[in-house]
Write a protein that holds these residues in place. Structure first.
Motif, mmCIF file in Angstrom:
data_model
loop_
_atom_site.group_PDB
_atom_site.id
_atom_site.type_symbol
_atom_site.label_atom_id
_atom_site.label_comp_id
_atom_site.label_asym_id
_atom_site.label_seq_id
_atom_site.Cartn_x
_atom_site.Cartn_y
_atom_site.Cartn_z
ATOM 1 N N ARG A 87 21.158 58.715 51.688
ATOM 2 C CA ARG A 87 21.639 58.562 50.314
ATOM 3 C C ARG A 87 21.674 59.884 49.549
ATOM 4 N NH1 ARG A 87 18.631 53.100 48.049
ATOM 5 N NH2 ARG A 87 19.243 51.691 49.736
ATOM 6 N N GLY A 88 20.694 60.731 49.788
ATOM 7 C CA GLY A 88 20.579 61.946 48.992
ATOM 8 C C GLY A 88 20.513 63.200 49.846
ATOM 9 N N ARG A 89 20.121 64.286 49.210
ATOM 10 C CA ARG A 89 20.017 65.562 49.897
ATOM 11 C C ARG A 89 18.852 65.544 50.864
ATOM 12 N NH1 ARG A 89 20.269 68.909 44.365
ATOM 13 N NH2 ARG A 89 18.964 67.113 43.845
ATOM 14 N N ARG A 90 18.945 66.356 51.883
ATOM 15 C CA ARG A 90 17.917 66.379 52.926
ATOM 16 C C ARG A 90 17.959 67.722 53.648
ATOM 17 N NH1 ARG A 90 21.995 67.615 53.568
ATOM 18 N NH2 ARG A 90 23.526 67.212 55.177
ATOM 19 N N ARG A 91 16.874 68.034 54.339
ATOM 20 C CA ARG A 91 16.823 69.239 55.154
ATOM 21 C C ARG A 91 15.736 69.094 56.203
ATOM 22 N NH1 ARG A 91 17.247 75.505 53.267
ATOM 23 N NH2 ARG A 91 17.150 76.428 55.336
ATOM 24 N N MET A 92 16.010 69.630 57.388
ATOM 25 C CA MET A 92 15.004 69.655 58.441
ATOM 26 C C MET A 92 14.786 71.085 58.900
ATOM 27 S SD MET A 92 14.740 67.659 62.123
ATOM 28 C CE MET A 92 15.973 68.641 62.970
ATOM 29 N N VAL A 143 9.592 69.593 59.975
ATOM 30 C CA VAL A 143 9.386 69.095 58.618
ATOM 31 C C VAL A 143 10.743 68.704 58.053
ATOM 32 C CG1 VAL A 143 8.641 69.645 56.277
ATOM 33 C CG2 VAL A 143 7.341 70.503 58.225
ATOM 34 N N CYS A 144 10.850 67.452 57.605
ATOM 35 C CA CYS A 144 12.078 66.954 56.992
ATOM 36 C C CYS A 144 11.823 66.729 55.502
ATOM 37 C CB CYS A 144 12.527 65.649 57.639
ATOM 38 S SG CYS A 144 12.829 65.774 59.417
ATOM 39 N N VAL A 145 12.701 67.241 54.657
ATOM 40 C CA VAL A 145 12.576 67.101 53.211
ATOM 41 C C VAL A 145 13.711 66.220 52.707
ATOM 42 C CG1 VAL A 145 12.413 68.335 51.025
ATOM 43 C CG2 VAL A 145 11.602 69.430 53.128
ATOM 44 N N PHE A 146 13.360 65.227 51.898
ATOM 45 C CA PHE A 146 14.353 64.273 51.405
ATOM 46 C C PHE A 146 14.304 64.206 49.885
ATOM 47 C CE2 PHE A 146 12.921 62.921 55.569
ATOM 48 C CZ PHE A 146 14.100 62.718 56.248
ATOM 49 N N GLU A 147 15.462 63.956 49.288
ATOM 50 C CA GLU A 147 15.539 63.774 47.845
ATOM 51 C C GLU A 147 14.981 62.413 47.431
ATOM 52 O OE1 GLU A 147 18.913 63.781 44.268
ATOM 53 O OE2 GLU A 147 19.523 63.865 46.380
ATOM 54 N N HIS A 148 15.217 61.389 48.253
ATOM 55 C CA HIS A 148 14.793 60.030 47.925
ATOM 56 C C HIS A 148 13.755 59.536 48.924
ATOM 57 C CE1 HIS A 148 17.978 59.876 44.989
ATOM 58 N NE2 HIS A 148 18.897 60.085 45.916
ATOM 59 N N ARG A 149 12.781 58.815 48.415
ATOM 60 C CA ARG A 149 11.754 58.270 49.288
ATOM 61 C C ARG A 149 12.346 57.265 50.280
ATOM 62 N NH1 ARG A 149 5.881 55.541 47.868
ATOM 63 N NH2 ARG A 149 5.369 55.019 50.023
ATOM 64 N N VAL A 150 13.344 56.506 49.861
ATOM 65 C CA VAL A 150 13.912 55.502 50.745
ATOM 66 C C VAL A 150 14.507 56.145 51.989
ATOM 67 C CG1 VAL A 150 16.147 55.533 49.550
ATOM 68 C CG2 VAL A 150 15.459 53.513 50.865
ATOM 69 N N ASP A 151 15.076 57.340 51.842
ATOM 70 C CA ASP A 151 15.598 58.053 53.009
ATOM 71 C C ASP A 151 14.468 58.468 53.943
ATOM 72 O OD1 ASP A 151 18.239 57.817 52.308
ATOM 73 O OD2 ASP A 151 18.356 59.767 51.305
ATOM 74 N N ALA A 152 13.383 58.980 53.365
ATOM 75 C CA ALA A 152 12.239 59.401 54.174
ATOM 76 C C ALA A 152 11.654 58.220 54.940
ATOM 77 C CB ALA A 152 11.174 60.039 53.291
ATOM 78 N N GLU A 153 11.554 57.064 54.281
ATOM 79 C CA GLU A 153 11.002 55.881 54.932
ATOM 80 C C GLU A 153 11.904 55.410 56.063
ATOM 81 O OE1 GLU A 153 8.225 54.496 54.648
ATOM 82 O OE2 GLU A 153 7.399 54.693 52.625
ATOM 83 N N ARG A 154 13.215 55.416 55.836
ATOM 84 C CA ARG A 154 14.149 54.965 56.871
ATOM 85 C C ARG A 154 14.098 55.870 58.097
ATOM 86 N NH1 ARG A 154 19.921 54.802 54.728
ATOM 87 N NH2 ARG A 154 20.328 53.681 56.689
ATOM 88 N N VAL A 155 14.095 57.184 57.863
ATOM 89 C CA VAL A 155 14.065 58.119 58.985
ATOM 90 C C VAL A 155 12.736 58.015 59.730
ATOM 91 C CG1 VAL A 155 14.121 60.552 59.627
ATOM 92 C CG2 VAL A 155 15.716 59.683 57.916
ATOM 93 N N ARG A 156 11.632 57.863 58.999
ATOM 94 C CA ARG A 156 10.331 57.711 59.655
ATOM 95 C C ARG A 156 10.334 56.494 60.573
ATOM 96 N NH1 ARG A 156 6.584 54.311 59.411
ATOM 97 N NH2 ARG A 156 7.542 53.284 57.631
ATOM 98 N N GLU A 157 10.845 55.388 60.082
ATOM 99 C CA GLU A 157 10.853 54.159 60.872
ATOM 100 C C GLU A 157 11.707 54.296 62.128
ATOM 101 O OE1 GLU A 157 12.107 49.434 60.342
ATOM 102 O OE2 GLU A 157 12.209 50.824 58.642
#
Length: 260
Positions: free
Chosen positions: A158-163, A171-185
């Motif tokens: 959904r938002g900006r990101r970087r690995m 280390v992956c950085v996400f703008e939105h927590r929902v993106d971080a949770e989805r990628v983690r899962e």
């Protein structure tokens, strides 16, 4: 020969002879320019002209620019000792066709570790201590992690990101927590599917913000995340390899309050 690691565990070290070092260096000099055309900018480990300081600086600049608030930290335990040889060869098939070069790489993979006069030939892993070991290890994660993230994950966020990846840590950085949770899962499922050494994997280590911090975040007005842009698949093809390391630790944490 075994070297003691920080946590008290022993790491087998296969140090090549002088002649083998020369031969391995020649292979690295041949393949390094080839793979430098393929490696992504997010990879900093064991590459010419790149260093851990540059990886940290890239993260620092991204975080100072407030391009991300949520971090997913990946650390693959004993990565160099658990790379599946068959899957690594599949990855190398994408670029390396020369029989002599492949024979030299296979010889390095099968170097083994002498112990009490007996040499054991491993079925997985790259000999740690050799000149050649870092390059095939980088090639493997280039397909399994880097390419998968940028080709199959990024378009669906959904938002900006970087690995940023250095060797077996990312280390992956996400703008939105929902993106971080989805990628983690999905990343957990992907590593579990790609791991097939026949042993029970260690539990995933996941760290999330504390309850107090979450309460503060919940009371902070924040920009709503845009809708999902598609499902992320853990078993997406990676241009060849089908194997991966056997253990990893995933942690997710927030650096600061979400952007207002």
């Amino acid at each position: 020969m075994y070297l003691e690691k920080d946590k008290g565990t022993l790491r087998p070290s296969g140090i090549p002879t002088f002649e083998d070092k020369i031969a391995q260096r020649a292979v690295v000099m041949l393949l390094e320019p080839l793979y430098e055309q393929d490696f992504r900018d997010c990879a900093y480990g064991f590459r010419p002209g790149r260093s851990p300081h540059q990886a940290l600086e890239a993260l620092r600049q991204d975080l100072r620019g407030r391009n991300g608030q949520w971090i997913l930290d990946l650390d693959i335990s004993n990565y160099f000792g658990t790379i599946d040889h068959r899957s690594l060869r599949t990855a190398l098939d994408q670029r390396v066709k020369d029989g002599l070069v492949r024979k030299r790489i296979d010889k390095g993979l099968k170097a083994g570790v002498p112990e009490e006069g007996i040499r054991t030939v491993p079925a997985e892993g790259t000999p740690q201590g050799g000149v050649l070991s870092p390059l095939p290890a980088n090639v493997f994660l280039h397909y399994v992690l880097d390419t998968w993230f940028h080709r199959d994950v990024v378009p669906r966020l959904r938002g900006r990101r970087r690995m940023v990846r250095f060797a077996d840590e990312a280390v992956c950085v996400f703008e939105h927590r929902v993106d971080a949770e989805r990628v983690r899962e999905v990343l957990e499922k992907r590593l579990a599917k790609l791991w097939h050494s026949g042993q029970r994997p260690e539990p995933w280590e996941l760290r999330v913000p504390g309850a107090a911090h979450l309460a503060q975040v919940a009371q902070t007005p924040q920009r709503p995340a845009p809708p999902d842009r598609g499902e992320i698949h853990s078993d997406a093809p990676t241009a060849g390899p089908a194997g991966a390391p056997n253990r990893s630790h995933l942690r997710m944490e927030s650096l600061s309050e979400p952007t207002r």
